[in-house]
Write a protein that holds these residues in place. Structure first.
Motif, PDB file in Angstrom:
ATOM      1  N   ILE A 186      -2.615  15.863  -0.822  1.00  0.00           N
ATOM      2  CA  ILE A 186      -2.805  14.611  -1.504  1.00  0.00           C
ATOM      3  C   ILE A 186      -3.712  13.282  -0.923  1.00  0.00           C
ATOM      4  O   ILE A 186      -4.407  12.932  -0.467  1.00  0.00           O
ATOM      5  CB  ILE A 186      -2.123  14.306  -2.524  1.00  0.00           C
ATOM      6  N   MET A 187      -2.015  13.147   0.218  1.00  0.00           N
ATOM      7  CA  MET A 187      -2.469  11.417   0.671  1.00  0.00           C
ATOM      8  C   MET A 187      -4.070  11.536   1.723  1.00  0.00           C
ATOM      9  O   MET A 187      -4.436  11.106   1.963  1.00  0.00           O
ATOM     10  CB  MET A 187      -1.355  11.257   1.807  1.00  0.00           C
ATOM     11  N   LEU A 188      -3.582  12.561   2.977  1.00  0.00           N
ATOM     12  CA  LEU A 188      -4.506  13.086   3.618  1.00  0.00           C
ATOM     13  C   LEU A 188      -6.317  12.482   3.248  1.00  0.00           C
ATOM     14  O   LEU A 188      -7.052  12.537   3.745  1.00  0.00           O
ATOM     15  CB  LEU A 188      -4.332  14.234   4.509  1.00  0.00           C
ATOM     16  N   VAL A 189      -6.496  13.417   1.968  1.00  0.00           N
ATOM     17  CA  VAL A 189      -7.555  13.415   0.560  1.00  0.00           C
ATOM     18  C   VAL A 189      -7.916  12.229   0.646  1.00  0.00           C
ATOM     19  O   VAL A 189      -9.229  12.175   1.204  1.00  0.00           O
ATOM     20  CB  VAL A 189      -7.383  14.787  -0.178  1.00  0.00           C
ATOM     21  N   ALA A 190      -7.222  11.166   0.071  1.00  0.00           N
ATOM     22  CA  ALA A 190      -7.522   9.540  -0.162  1.00  0.00           C
ATOM     23  C   ALA A 190      -7.783   9.203   0.780  1.00  0.00           C
ATOM     24  O   ALA A 190      -8.656   8.465   0.692  1.00  0.00           O
ATOM     25  CB  ALA A 190      -5.873   9.235  -1.076  1.00  0.00           C
ATOM     26  N   MET A 230       2.391   5.405   8.064  1.00  0.00           N
ATOM     27  CA  MET A 230       3.510   4.926   7.931  1.00  0.00           C
ATOM     28  C   MET A 230       3.938   5.654   6.666  1.00  0.00           C
ATOM     29  O   MET A 230       4.991   6.357   6.349  1.00  0.00           O
ATOM     30  CB  MET A 230       3.797   3.543   7.930  1.00  0.00           C
ATOM     31  N   PRO A 231       3.706   5.488   5.399  1.00  0.00           N
ATOM     32  CA  PRO A 231       3.339   6.190   4.045  1.00  0.00           C
ATOM     33  C   PRO A 231       3.629   7.899   4.412  1.00  0.00           C
ATOM     34  O   PRO A 231       4.506   8.437   3.586  1.00  0.00           O
ATOM     35  CB  PRO A 231       2.379   5.487   3.072  1.00  0.00           C
ATOM     36  N   LEU A 232       2.987   8.011   5.182  1.00  0.00           N
ATOM     37  CA  LEU A 232       3.275   9.750   5.105  1.00  0.00           C
ATOM     38  C   LEU A 232       4.241  10.229   5.918  1.00  0.00           C
ATOM     39  O   LEU A 232       5.039  11.440   5.325  1.00  0.00           O
ATOM     40  CB  LEU A 232       1.172   9.843   6.087  1.00  0.00           C
ATOM     41  N   VAL A 233       4.509   9.739   6.932  1.00  0.00           N
ATOM     42  CA  VAL A 233       6.154   9.472   7.517  1.00  0.00           C
ATOM     43  C   VAL A 233       7.059   9.401   6.975  1.00  0.00           C
ATOM     44  O   VAL A 233       8.304  10.200   6.565  1.00  0.00           O
ATOM     45  CB  VAL A 233       6.465   8.617   8.919  1.00  0.00           C
ATOM     46  N   ALA A 267       1.002  -1.157  -0.049  1.00  0.00           N
ATOM     47  CA  ALA A 267      -0.133  -0.103   0.121  1.00  0.00           C
ATOM     48  C   ALA A 267       0.964   1.662   0.343  1.00  0.00           C
ATOM     49  O   ALA A 267       0.431   2.551  -0.484  1.00  0.00           O
ATOM     50  CB  ALA A 267      -1.186   0.081   1.279  1.00  0.00           C
ATOM     51  N   GLY A 268       1.847   0.939   1.210  1.00  0.00           N
ATOM     52  CA  GLY A 268       3.009   2.146   0.809  1.00  0.00           C
ATOM     53  C   GLY A 268       3.383   3.021  -0.973  1.00  0.00           C
ATOM     54  O   GLY A 268       3.724   3.887  -1.454  1.00  0.00           O
ATOM     55  N   THR A 269       3.751   1.673  -1.838  1.00  0.00           N
ATOM     56  CA  THR A 269       4.261   1.681  -2.783  1.00  0.00           C
ATOM     57  C   THR A 269       3.129   2.109  -3.476  1.00  0.00           C
ATOM     58  O   THR A 269       3.483   2.834  -4.513  1.00  0.00           O
ATOM     59  CB  THR A 269       4.528   0.371  -3.276  1.00  0.00           C
ATOM     60  N   THR A 270       2.187   1.510  -3.390  1.00  0.00           N
ATOM     61  CA  THR A 270       1.070   2.357  -4.330  1.00  0.00           C
ATOM     62  C   THR A 270       0.567   3.670  -4.319  1.00  0.00           C
ATOM     63  O   THR A 270       0.733   4.516  -4.885  1.00  0.00           O
ATOM     64  CB  THR A 270      -0.343   2.199  -4.397  1.00  0.00           C
ATOM     65  N   LEU A 271       0.536   4.504  -3.238  1.00  0.00           N
ATOM     66  CA  LEU A 271       0.776   5.686  -2.203  1.00  0.00           C
ATOM     67  C   LEU A 271       1.818   6.643  -3.017  1.00  0.00           C
ATOM     68  O   LEU A 271       2.051   7.621  -3.280  1.00  0.00           O
ATOM     69  CB  LEU A 271       0.455   5.941  -1.213  1.00  0.00           C
TER      70      LEU A 271
END
Length: 543
Positions: free
Chosen positions: A232-236, A460-463, A201-205
């Motif tokens: 964008i991450m937070l909106v998704a 985690m992806p956000l960090v 999922a992190g890679t998809t982001l």
């Protein structure tokens, strides 16, 4: 909150493993990146054959099952209609299995094959053009969807036929491992699956967010920054959290339907206003190249390059082995999700539906979007290769879409589609993660549980986005997913062992779904017996 239904060892085990990997990457990003990269190189180089053999074996196994008696088994009551119509079912499985990554690679992957073709072919040659149109379809085609489908067989069988109210990979291998799945072994299996999914999922982001940011930049002129990507991450996340919280029918299904209609619109528009004849002929030709060379592509490993007899390109390890490892990491998740949405269908329908609809969707994306970009390159209307080298893949993708008529509107539609594609992948991911950490599923996982994993998938992806470690997390998840090769074997064995035993136990076998009646009757007999015992006990108490 019903604490009794939660599988806390799996819940905290998955979080602990994710923290164990991501915290060192946060504290020591360069050393962690180098170590994970070395592990990935070792794995793909030394065990690439296992991945290639696994992919081909899974595809052959599923074809065998589909035409066997086991393939006639119905997932539900005899005569029961499918829970979801075919359109919504295909939309959900495709959105869950592919996500926004296909918008990324569908537009741009041909460039990499054109410049670095397989089989020792000269780069940017006529032969390289043909292979560049076919290899994307191959990597996202039947074998990829077969890898996705295999886990769905035992999971759906136990959930809908044997009436086990559990959606876990560990439960699906119970016929082989027995009581071992009730202890640490079962927890390890489920935790490994969850870790792979969260890394995936992190890679998809990592792929989707910069592409969406470039779309926003094109439309508004706002510079692409880490802050913009974080927003964008937070909106998704907000979108897929609401979807997951709303449930399978009211949230995930609705979002998937919207997603597929947008896909149909943008693909139809490109086909209609773009080089229609070139796109149709090139796609048709690419499918022919794939069919003619399917087994060659599925088994090519460059064994003689290691001996110095031929120049070694590294193509199989960099692309085919990587993709098979990537699909493998996602396979238990997609399998769980496909199993959950396939009630009322036969095993055969589930197998062929997933492989055919999934492959067809990939053909349309690579055939229409990819060949549109290739046409621009070959005619000189837009030099995608030079632009890619100067500006990177996300900007190149948006620029290719911007070559269409009504460019601002089409970039807007493409950007919105990317956001929704991202959300449809994550809402189904959080739904399945919530299912895995519960001991029982009655209807749907707990809402708080679904919401928790929706935000956990983003945190985690956000960090790591700000630390540049998303790519390393992707590689780590693939390395950690290596044991899934052997778990796939256990899943196939478990399904055949359980379903074949049920079929053989029917002396008066008349219908492929008759064993469902047996399970239902046994359940009723047990219930009736319990009622009788309760009545007897009440009578004694009254006396």
């Amino acid at each position: 909150m019903n604490k009794r239904i939660m599988d806390w060892p799996t819940f905290f085990g998955a979080l602990a493993l994710l923290l164990l990997v991501t915290v060192p990457l946060i504290l020591f990003p360069e050393a962690g990146k180098e170590l994970v990269g070395q592990a990935n190189d070792f794995m793909t180089d030394k065990f690439g054959f296992l991945y290639m053999a696994m992919g081909l074996a899974v595809f052959a196994f599923l074809v065998f099952v589909a035409f066997s008696k086991n393939g006639h088994v119905k997932l539900g009551e005899e005569g029961e209609k499918a829970e979801f119509n075919t359109f919504s079912w295909a939309a959900m499985l495709f959105a869950a299995g592919i996500g926004s990554s296909i918008l990324y690679w569908g537009v741009i992957e041909w460039v990499y094959y054109y410049q670095g073709p397989p089989f020792g072919i000269a780069p940017e040659s006529k032969e390289a053009i043909q292979w560049s149109t076919a290899y994307g379809i191959f990597h996202w085609g039947p074998i990829a969807w077969a890898i996705y489908t295999l886990p769905a067989l035992p999971i759906s069988y136990f959930f809908y036929v044997r009436r086990k109210p559990v959606l876990k990979v560990s439960e699906a291998v119970r016929p082989v491992l027995g009581k071992w799945v009730d202890g640490p072994v079962g927890n390890i299996i489920d935790v490994l699956f969850m870790f792979g999914l969260m890394g995936g999922a992190g890679t998809t982001l990592a792929l989707g967010t910069p592409m969406i940011a470039q779309g926003v930049n094109y439309l508004t002129g706002i510079p692409v920054t880490l802050g913009m990507q974080a927003v964008i991450m937070l909106v998704a996340t907000a979108i897929f959290a609401v979807s997951s919280y709303s449930g399978l029918r009211n949230g995930i299904k609705v979002l998937s339907d919207i997603n597929i209609w947008l896909v149909i619109f943008i693909l139809a528009f490109i086909l209609a206003v773009g080089p229609t004849r070139f796109i149709l002929e090139t796609t048709f030709n690419a499918v022919g190249v794939l069919l003619d060379n399917f087994f060659k592509m599925a088994t090519w490993m460059e064994p003689f390059g290691n001996l110095g007899q031929f120049e070694e390109t590294g193509f199989p390890e960099a692309w085919t082995v990587f993709y098979w490892a990537w699909w493998l990491v996602y396979a238990p998740f997609v399998g769980l999700f496909v199993a959950r949405i396939s009630r009322g269908r036969t095993i055969r329908e589930m197998i062929f539906g997933t492989i055919v609809y999934g492959s067809l969707g990939s053909i349309l994306f690579f055939g229409i979007m990819g060949n549109f970009g290739l046409y621009l390159q070959l005619t000189g209307q837009f030099d995608a290769i030079s632009f890619l080298e100067a500006n990177g893949a996300p900007a190149t993708i948006i620029e290719i879409i911007a070559q269409l008529p009504f460019a601002p509107f089409m970039v807007f539609v493409f950007t919105v589609l990317a956001i929704i594609f991202l959300a449809t992948t994550f809402d189904s991911s959080s739904y399945i993660l919530a299912s895995v950490v519960q001991k029982e599923i009655e209807g749907e996982p707990e809402r708080w549980n679904r919401l928790f994993w929706a935000f956990a998938l983003c945190l985690m992806p956000l960090v790591l986005l700000f630390l540049g470690g998303l790519g390393t997390l992707q590689t780590a998840s693939i390395v950690g997913g290596f044991p899934l090769i052997f778990i796939m074997f256990l899943l196939a064995w478990s399904f055949m062992k359980a379903s074949s035993a049920d079929i053989r136990s029917e002396d008066d076998y008349e219908s492929p779904t008759i064993h469902i009646k047996r399970w239902k009757k046994e359940g009723k007999r047990r219930a009736a017996s319990q009622v009788f015992k309760d009545d007897q006990k009440n009578q004694k108490d009254q006396k």
